[in-house]
Design a protein around this motif. Structure first.
Motif, PDB file in Angstrom:
ATOM      1  N   ASN A 102       0.833  -1.215   0.000  1.00 33.45           N
ATOM      2  CA  ASN A 102       0.000   0.000   0.000  1.00 33.45           C
ATOM      3  C   ASN A 102       0.865   1.261   0.000  1.00 33.45           C
ATOM      4  N   THR A 103       1.862   1.245  -0.835  1.00 31.65           N
ATOM      5  CA  THR A 103       2.829   2.349  -0.865  1.00 31.65           C
ATOM      6  C   THR A 103       3.087   2.791  -2.296  1.00 31.65           C
ATOM      7  N   VAL A 104       3.136   4.088  -2.475  1.00 32.34           N
ATOM      8  CA  VAL A 104       3.475   4.692  -3.768  1.00 32.34           C
ATOM      9  C   VAL A 104       4.788   5.439  -3.619  1.00 32.34           C
ATOM     10  N   TYR A 105       5.606   5.349  -4.647  1.00 28.03           N
ATOM     11  CA  TYR A 105       6.916   5.988  -4.645  1.00 28.03           C
ATOM     12  C   TYR A 105       6.989   7.041  -5.741  1.00 28.03           C
ATOM     13  N   LEU A 106       7.790   8.046  -5.489  1.00 36.21           N
ATOM     14  CA  LEU A 106       8.098   9.043  -6.507  1.00 36.21           C
ATOM     15  C   LEU A 106       9.610   9.167  -6.577  1.00 36.21           C
ATOM     16  N   GLN A 107      10.172   8.588  -7.628  1.00 38.26           N
ATOM     17  CA  GLN A 107      11.617   8.695  -7.855  1.00 38.26           C
ATOM     18  C   GLN A 107      11.885   9.992  -8.602  1.00 38.26           C
ATOM     19  N   MET A 108      12.676  10.845  -8.015  1.00 37.40           N
ATOM     20  CA  MET A 108      12.947  12.156  -8.593  1.00 37.40           C
ATOM     21  C   MET A 108      14.424  12.238  -8.946  1.00 37.40           C
ATOM     22  N   ASN A 109      14.702  12.341 -10.231  1.00 38.64           N
ATOM     23  CA  ASN A 109      16.071  12.455 -10.727  1.00 38.64           C
ATOM     24  C   ASN A 109      16.291  13.813 -11.366  1.00 38.64           C
ATOM     25  N   SER A 110      17.539  14.148 -11.577  1.00 42.13           N
ATOM     26  CA  SER A 110      17.899  15.420 -12.226  1.00 42.13           C
ATOM     27  C   SER A 110      17.157  16.588 -11.583  1.00 42.13           C
ATOM     28  N   LEU A 111      17.200  16.624 -10.279  1.00 43.80           N
ATOM     29  CA  LEU A 111      16.447  17.648  -9.554  1.00 43.80           C
ATOM     30  C   LEU A 111      16.988  19.043  -9.842  1.00 43.80           C
ATOM     31  N   LYS A 112      16.065  20.002  -9.866  1.00 41.34           N
ATOM     32  CA  LYS A 112      16.383  21.386 -10.132  1.00 41.34           C
ATOM     33  C   LYS A 112      15.974  22.234  -8.928  1.00 41.34           C
ATOM     34  N   PRO A 113      16.575  23.387  -8.762  1.00 36.81           N
ATOM     35  CA  PRO A 113      16.160  24.267  -7.653  1.00 36.81           C
ATOM     36  C   PRO A 113      14.658  24.579  -7.670  1.00 36.81           C
ATOM     37  N   GLU A 114      14.077  24.653  -8.852  1.00 40.42           N
ATOM     38  CA  GLU A 114      12.648  24.950  -8.940  1.00 40.42           C
ATOM     39  C   GLU A 114      11.762  23.781  -8.503  1.00 40.42           C
ATOM     40  N   ASP A 115      12.363  22.631  -8.220  1.00 42.39           N
ATOM     41  CA  ASP A 115      11.606  21.515  -7.656  1.00 42.39           C
ATOM     42  C   ASP A 115      11.449  21.645  -6.139  1.00 42.39           C
ATOM     43  N   THR A 116      12.102  22.629  -5.558  1.00 46.33           N
ATOM     44  CA  THR A 116      12.004  22.846  -4.119  1.00 46.33           C
ATOM     45  C   THR A 116      10.567  23.154  -3.711  1.00 46.33           C
ATOM     46  N   ALA A 117      10.052  22.366  -2.775  1.00 40.35           N
ATOM     47  CA  ALA A 117       8.660  22.526  -2.342  1.00 40.35           C
ATOM     48  C   ALA A 117       8.371  21.514  -1.249  1.00 40.35           C
ATOM     49  N   VAL A 118       7.228  21.687  -0.618  1.00 40.03           N
ATOM     50  CA  VAL A 118       6.682  20.627   0.222  1.00 40.03           C
ATOM     51  C   VAL A 118       5.880  19.712  -0.682  1.00 40.03           C
ATOM     52  N   TYR A 119       6.182  18.438  -0.630  1.00 44.16           N
ATOM     53  CA  TYR A 119       5.514  17.449  -1.470  1.00 44.16           C
ATOM     54  C   TYR A 119       4.479  16.696  -0.633  1.00 44.16           C
ATOM     55  N   TYR A 120       3.286  16.606  -1.188  1.00 46.23           N
ATOM     56  CA  TYR A 120       2.181  15.930  -0.535  1.00 46.23           C
ATOM     57  C   TYR A 120       1.707  14.758  -1.384  1.00 46.23           C
ATOM     58  N   CYS A 121       1.285  13.688  -0.717  1.00 46.78           N
ATOM     59  CA  CYS A 121       0.585  12.645  -1.445  1.00 46.78           C
ATOM     60  C   CYS A 121      -0.882  12.684  -1.038  1.00 46.78           C
ATOM     61  N   ALA A 122      -1.717  12.252  -1.951  1.00 47.40           N
ATOM     62  CA  ALA A 122      -3.155  12.297  -1.733  1.00 47.40           C
ATOM     63  C   ALA A 122      -3.815  11.142  -2.471  1.00 47.40           C
ATOM     64  N   ALA A 123      -5.029  10.817  -2.067  1.00 50.83           N
ATOM     65  CA  ALA A 123      -5.753   9.695  -2.663  1.00 50.83           C
ATOM     66  C   ALA A 123      -7.109  10.156  -3.170  1.00 50.83           C
ATOM     67  N   VAL A 124      -7.458   9.658  -4.354  1.00 52.90           N
ATOM     68  CA  VAL A 124      -8.754   9.969  -4.957  1.00 52.90           C
ATOM     69  C   VAL A 124      -9.377   8.675  -5.441  1.00 52.90           C
ATOM     70  N   LEU A 125     -10.701   8.573  -5.263  1.00 53.88           N
ATOM     71  CA  LEU A 125     -11.397   7.341  -5.627  1.00 53.88           C
ATOM     72  C   LEU A 125     -11.604   7.284  -7.127  1.00 53.88           C
ATOM     73  N   GLY A 126     -10.945   6.350  -7.782  1.00 54.76           N
ATOM     74  CA  GLY A 126     -11.250   5.996  -9.155  1.00 54.76           C
ATOM     75  C   GLY A 126     -10.934   6.985 -10.248  1.00 54.76           C
ATOM     76  N   THR A 127     -10.235   8.057  -9.967  1.00 49.80           N
ATOM     77  CA  THR A 127      -9.984   9.079 -10.990  1.00 49.80           C
ATOM     78  C   THR A 127      -8.491   9.327 -11.119  1.00 49.80           C
ATOM     79  N   LEU A 128      -8.007   9.341 -12.346  1.00 45.72           N
ATOM     80  CA  LEU A 128      -6.595   9.636 -12.563  1.00 45.72           C
ATOM     81  C   LEU A 128      -6.504  11.056 -13.089  1.00 45.72           C
ATOM     82  N   ALA A 129      -6.298  11.987 -12.186  1.00 46.89           N
ATOM     83  CA  ALA A 129      -6.235  13.392 -12.573  1.00 46.89           C
ATOM     84  C   ALA A 129      -5.469  14.155 -11.508  1.00 46.89           C
TER      85      ALA A 129
END
Length: 122
Positions: free
Chosen positions: A76-103
């Motif tokens: 029950n785990t999702v991963y986000l592999q982040m490569n070639s990171l840029k300064p503009e990627d700086t942020a607080v990253y959140y994960c969230a769940a939605v029922l049945g919709t890929l958007a």
């Protein structure tokens, strides 16, 4: 319901990080999991999402080719592999769940985690 994001940290530009989102309290396979980020003074934006049922994925243009989202349904785990990171990627990253919709539309999401800070230095 709980979504626990982890894996953030400080990295130099060009480096990599892997974020994890551990989910519990709902039927994981029925949901899509999305990653969002919010930089200081900016609106929350969608990064990537994955359907837990069929593995379909979607990426924002800003991260295509650099970030990869994946899911381990047994954990029950999702991963986000982040490569070639840029300064503009700086942020607080959140994960969230939605029922049945890929958007990547934040108001559609039902459950949110607490966020993990990613800082990319130049």
């Amino acid at each position: 319901v709980q979504l626990q994001a982890s894996g953030g940290g400080l990295v130099q530009a060009g480096g990599s990080l892997r974020l994890s989102c551990a989910a519990s309290g709902f039927t994981f396979d029925d949901y899509a999991i999305g990653w969002f980020r919010q930089a200081p003074g900016k609106e929350r934006e969608g990064v990537s999402c994955i359907s837990s049922s069929d593995g379909s994925t979607y990426y924002a243009d800003s991260v295509k080719g650099r970030f990869t989202i994946s899911s381990d349904n047994a954990k029950n785990t999702v991963y986000l592999q982040m490569n070639s990171l840029k300064p503009e990627d700086t942020a607080v990253y959140y994960c969230a769940a939605v029922l049945g919709t890929l958007a990547l539309v934040p108001p559609l999401y039902d459950y949110w985690g607490q966020g993990t800070l990613v800082t990319v230095s130049s």
